[in-house]
Design a protein around this motif. Structure first.
Motif, mmCIF file in Angstrom:
data_model
loop_
_atom_site.group_PDB
_atom_site.id
_atom_site.type_symbol
_atom_site.label_atom_id
_atom_site.label_comp_id
_atom_site.label_asym_id
_atom_site.label_seq_id
_atom_site.Cartn_x
_atom_site.Cartn_y
_atom_site.Cartn_z
ATOM 1 N N ASP A 148 0.868 -1.181 0.000
ATOM 2 C CA ASP A 148 0.000 0.000 0.000
ATOM 3 C C ASP A 148 0.907 1.233 0.000
ATOM 4 O O ASP A 148 1.568 1.527 0.993
ATOM 5 C CB ASP A 148 -0.904 -0.009 1.233
ATOM 6 N N TYR A 149 0.955 1.964 -1.126
ATOM 7 C CA TYR A 149 1.875 3.090 -1.245
ATOM 8 C C TYR A 149 1.527 4.227 -0.278
ATOM 9 O O TYR A 149 2.381 5.037 0.080
ATOM 10 C CB TYR A 149 1.894 3.618 -2.672
ATOM 11 N N ARG A 150 0.290 4.305 0.138
ATOM 12 C CA ARG A 150 -0.082 5.383 1.073
ATOM 13 C C ARG A 150 0.547 5.174 2.445
ATOM 14 O O ARG A 150 1.029 6.115 3.068
ATOM 15 C CB ARG A 150 -1.607 5.472 1.185
ATOM 16 N N ARG A 179 6.378 -4.942 -5.154
ATOM 17 C CA ARG A 179 5.069 -4.313 -5.393
ATOM 18 C C ARG A 179 3.947 -5.225 -4.943
ATOM 19 O O ARG A 179 3.060 -4.820 -4.204
ATOM 20 C CB ARG A 179 4.911 -3.981 -6.879
ATOM 21 N N GLN A 204 5.040 2.080 -16.010
ATOM 22 C CA GLN A 204 4.771 3.018 -14.925
ATOM 23 C C GLN A 204 4.178 2.286 -13.740
ATOM 24 O O GLN A 204 3.451 1.296 -13.901
ATOM 25 C CB GLN A 204 3.816 4.124 -15.382
ATOM 26 N N ASP A 205 4.492 2.776 -12.546
ATOM 27 C CA ASP A 205 3.888 2.278 -11.325
ATOM 28 C C ASP A 205 3.746 3.460 -10.381
ATOM 29 O O ASP A 205 4.669 4.285 -10.282
ATOM 30 C CB ASP A 205 4.759 1.184 -10.681
ATOM 31 N N ASP A 206 2.604 3.556 -9.730
ATOM 32 C CA ASP A 206 2.329 4.716 -8.874
ATOM 33 C C ASP A 206 2.490 6.020 -9.669
ATOM 34 O O ASP A 206 2.968 7.025 -9.152
ATOM 35 C CB ASP A 206 3.259 4.714 -7.651
ATOM 36 N N ASN A 207 2.111 5.969 -10.961
ATOM 37 C CA ASN A 207 2.196 7.120 -11.871
ATOM 38 C C ASN A 207 3.615 7.643 -12.046
ATOM 39 O O ASN A 207 3.828 8.828 -12.304
ATOM 40 C CB ASN A 207 1.285 8.260 -11.383
ATOM 41 N N ARG A 208 4.597 6.752 -11.912
ATOM 42 C CA ARG A 208 6.001 7.112 -12.104
ATOM 43 C C ARG A 208 6.672 6.109 -13.039
ATOM 44 O O ARG A 208 6.360 4.922 -12.985
ATOM 45 C CB ARG A 208 6.749 7.127 -10.761
ATOM 46 N N GLN A 257 2.836 2.499 2.967
ATOM 47 C CA GLN A 257 4.065 1.709 2.781
ATOM 48 C C GLN A 257 4.032 0.413 3.587
ATOM 49 O O GLN A 257 5.079 -0.159 3.890
ATOM 50 C CB GLN A 257 5.310 2.526 3.136
#
Length: 346
Positions: free
Chosen positions: A222-224, A339, A303-307, A226
């Motif tokens: 969860d990127y929010r 990921r 791209q991942d997480d818009n990067r 981590q």
């Protein structure tokens, strides 16, 4: 010996030859260490001395470079083959340019490499007027290939020694022997890499997935927060075309809700690439492991997480076990980050 060495001669005054020596040393050493060696040990710069230290067993073409080679169209017999060839060309070629040994040959192959980089890989190539370092390096190696090693080079020294008496040939033989040891030292690991089995992906590789229901877990980042989150997961796979698969997932969320997801896989005609949910991925490694387990490593740029990121899938597939580990490496990073990972059985 004279016939084996490309002809070379002094440029003129000693000052000019000293300046040319400095240019040759800088270009050769910087390419050998900064481009060749740093790729072999999977680092992207030489700012720290520790990054230049020998790491036994770690010499390999990094995934991101293999993916770049594949994007340029060097896919036969394998992008890995061309990646290894380019890396060792940078390392050994750079050292030879710096030493002034077989200078024209070494510089010519580096010029070819930077011809590709400067005018095919570079996004906006401009012949002559383009102000970017890839083209500058191309013309620098063209210059060295045309001139040779100059006065202060092994080519020049050996050519002069070869014209002298047999009594003076012992130092020359020692230098030749030392050069031979270096060639063997650097080409043995390279030969081992070239011997790596080259394989293709086939629809038969994925057959164990079909006609069965799989269950297990999905663990994702969860990127929010981590934090890693684990969900109970089920999978049903179907073959929608000879080279196409559809993986239908069912996930149980922490709040009890059930959600669905689908992956579409398509094997391309050459067998070395496949599309995974629209992302073009290159086969980097295929190996049969103990326990009748097939391992596939696929690498792509997306791209991942818009990067922008390099994305790597490691697949393990057996009759009773299926796992997929997805890792990403963002453009600003040097290491891969987990990921998500599926761990399923039937």
């Amino acid at each position: 010996m004279k016939t084996l060495l490309p002809a070379t001669a002094p440029l003129g005054g000693h000052a000019l030859d000293v300046a040319y020596l400095c240019l040759r040393l800088h270009l050769g050493v910087s390419i050998a260490l900064g481009a060749g060696w740093s790729k072999l040990i999977n680092f992207t710069s030489t700012n720290e001395l520790s990054k230049l230290l020998w790491q036994p067993g770690a010499l390999t073409a990094p995934d991101w470079f293999v993916a770049q080679v594949a994007q340029l169209g060097f896919t036969y017999p394998s992008p890995y083959f061309w990646a290894v060839l380019a890396i060792w060309g940078e390392l050994v070629g750079g050292l030879l340019v710096a030493a002034g040994l077989f200078t024209r040959v070494a510089a010519a192959q580096l010029a070819i490499q930077f011809l590709i980089i400067a005018f095919f890989w570079y996004e906006s190539p401009e012949l002559i007027v383009g102000m970017y370092y890839q083209q500058l390096l191309f013309w620098a190696f063209v210059l060295i290939a045309a001139i040779g090693g100059g006065r202060y080079s092994f080519d020049y020294w050996l050519a002069r020694r070869s014209a002298r008496t047999a009594a003076g040939s012992h130092p020359r033989q020692a230098v030749i022997a030392a050069a031979s040891v270096l060639v063997v030292f650097f080409t043995q690991p390279a030969a081992a890499q070239f011997a790596r089995p080259l394989s293709t992906i086939t629809s038969a590789d994925w057959q164990p997935l079909l006609h069965a229901d799989w269950h297990g877990t999905l663990t994702y980042r969860d990127y929010r927060s981590q934090q890693l989150v684990t969900l109970a997961t089920q999978l049903h796979a179907t073959q929608t075309a000879p080279q196409d698969l559809r993986l239908q997932y069912s996930y149980r969320e922490p709040d009890g809700r059930t959600v669905a997801g689908t992956d579409h896989l398509r094997i391309l005609a050459d067998g070395t690439r496949m599309e995974w949910d629209g992302l073009l991925m290159q086969l980097h490694h295929k190996q049969q492991l103990p326990g009748h387990t097939l391992q596939l490593v696929l690498v792509g740029e997306g791209q991942d997480d818009n990067r922008p990121a390099t994305i790597r899938h490691t697949v393990l597939l057996a009759d009773q076990r299926y796992s997929v580990r997805k890792e990403v490496r963002f453009a600003s990073d040097t290491t891969f980050l987990l990921r998500h990972e599926y761990q399923l059985q039937r």
